[in-house]
Design an enzyme around this catalytic site. Sequence first.
Site, PDB file in Angstrom:
ATOM      1  N   PRO A  66       0.755  -1.262   0.000  1.00  0.00           N
ATOM      2  CA  PRO A  66       0.000   0.000   0.000  1.00  0.00           C
ATOM      3  C   PRO A  66       0.790   1.320   0.000  1.00  0.00           C
ATOM      4  O   PRO A  66       0.697   2.084  -0.959  1.00  0.00           O
ATOM      5  CB  PRO A  66      -0.880  -0.122   1.247  1.00  0.00           C
ATOM      6  CG  PRO A  66      -1.034  -1.588   1.455  1.00  0.00           C
ATOM      7  CD  PRO A  66       0.260  -2.199   1.021  1.00  0.00           C
ATOM      8  N   THR A  96       2.755   2.607  -5.111  1.00  0.00           N
ATOM      9  CA  THR A  96       2.737   4.068  -5.273  1.00  0.00           C
ATOM     10  C   THR A  96       3.007   4.688  -3.910  1.00  0.00           C
ATOM     11  O   THR A  96       2.187   4.551  -2.994  1.00  0.00           O
ATOM     12  CB  THR A  96       1.368   4.552  -5.779  1.00  0.00           C
ATOM     13  OG1 THR A  96       1.074   3.901  -7.010  1.00  0.00           O
ATOM     14  CG2 THR A  96       1.366   6.053  -5.990  1.00  0.00           C
ATOM     15  N   LYS A 171       4.435   9.220 -11.405  1.00  0.00           N
ATOM     16  CA  LYS A 171       3.178   8.555 -11.021  1.00  0.00           C
ATOM     17  C   LYS A 171       2.246   9.506 -10.259  1.00  0.00           C
ATOM     18  O   LYS A 171       1.031   9.509 -10.458  1.00  0.00           O
ATOM     19  CB  LYS A 171       3.528   7.327 -10.165  1.00  0.00           C
ATOM     20  CG  LYS A 171       2.380   6.659  -9.465  1.00  0.00           C
ATOM     21  CD  LYS A 171       1.424   5.990 -10.419  1.00  0.00           C
ATOM     22  CE  LYS A 171       0.228   5.403  -9.673  1.00  0.00           C
ATOM     23  NZ  LYS A 171      -0.797   4.902 -10.565  1.00  0.00           N
ATOM     24  N   LYS A 246      -4.922   8.629  -0.642  1.00  0.00           N
ATOM     25  CA  LYS A 246      -3.483   8.623  -0.337  1.00  0.00           C
ATOM     26  C   LYS A 246      -2.698   9.290  -1.482  1.00  0.00           C
ATOM     27  O   LYS A 246      -1.867  10.171  -1.239  1.00  0.00           O
ATOM     28  CB  LYS A 246      -3.004   7.175  -0.170  1.00  0.00           C
ATOM     29  CG  LYS A 246      -1.499   7.023  -0.006  1.00  0.00           C
ATOM     30  CD  LYS A 246      -1.006   5.619  -0.368  1.00  0.00           C
ATOM     31  CE  LYS A 246      -1.124   5.340  -1.837  1.00  0.00           C
ATOM     32  NZ  LYS A 246      -0.382   4.240  -2.383  1.00  0.00           N
TER      33      LYS A 246
END
Length: 297
Positions: A66, A96, A171, A246
């Site tokens: 995560p 990520t 990203k 997030k």
Amino acid sequence: MAKVTVIGLGNMGRPMALNLQKAGNETLGWDLVPAARDRFTSEGGRIANGLEGALKDADAVVSMIPAGPDVHAAYLGENGILVHAAKETLLIDSSTIDVDTSRAVSKAATEAGYMMVDAPVSGAQPAAIAGTLTFMVGGTVEAFEKAKPVLEGMGTNVIHAGPAGSGQAAKICNNMLAGTNMAVLCEALHLGQGLGLDPKVMFEIINKSSGQSWALTNYCPVPGPVPAAASNRNFEPGFATALMTKDMTLSQQAAQSAGVSTPLAAQARAMYQLLVNSGYADKDFSVIYEFLAGQKK
Ligand code: NAD
């Protein structure tokens, strides 16, 4: 073909590991959660006996977990990857996470004698299943060249973004755009409905007009037009709202530290946070549509 170990067998890691296997790699999986391991084996994957067994003899490790603290713990923790992997094992983190943690983990791994790249992905779960992910890779040219054949077992686009951390930087810009895009797409579809338009007809029109986007064409938040979209399965993720929140938060932290203004994305981040606080954390991020339409869970 290589011996590849995938750490983290969730919505993304599981199909990615299965594709590595299909591509002819000798693939092992590992996840902290027994249910995730069971689901992987029920779909044809092979599980090692603990992290140590998973890393033994691996040519490459792909982690798909995560957030930054998880990656930090997985690699640098007391009983982590750097303790068990051989120095020849190529380390690939596809999670990520924030650029600072990514750079810190990469620096520690390099200093310990490993080659490491950050290689976050774009494309979400349908692309992970189809093996058509885009990888944006940060690291040395040598490490990139070594990682490329492994990544090509899971994706169709493998792009070198620059030195360590650059994959994460690319990203976070991409996801800021994707998250903001989905939010305003849901607002447009909601407005259309308020004006009496059929959302399926709106799909047809916008899909051929200047408002067209990846979010609409591949991930339509209205059930029906895109069979693979989460909207057809009660917004089961896919890409959980908690994870998009997030990423949107990471983008705003990055914008702040770079002194860059991103006011629309700041609004979209607040929207995702509202969804999380309203009980939608585990639903797919395209659930904004349902939230706006009826505010029902
Ligand atoms: P997920 O929550 O479905 O799966 C994560 C898995 O990692 C869980 O099964 C968890 O038990 C496991 N895990 C956590 N720490 C671990 C550790 N130390 N060792 C072994 N297993 C561990 O999450 P996901 O949707 O698969 O996303 C994973 C990453 O990929 C996230 O960083 C996310 O932001 C990113 N990502 C997700 C998508 C998507 O569409 N789901 C798309 C692009 C990127």
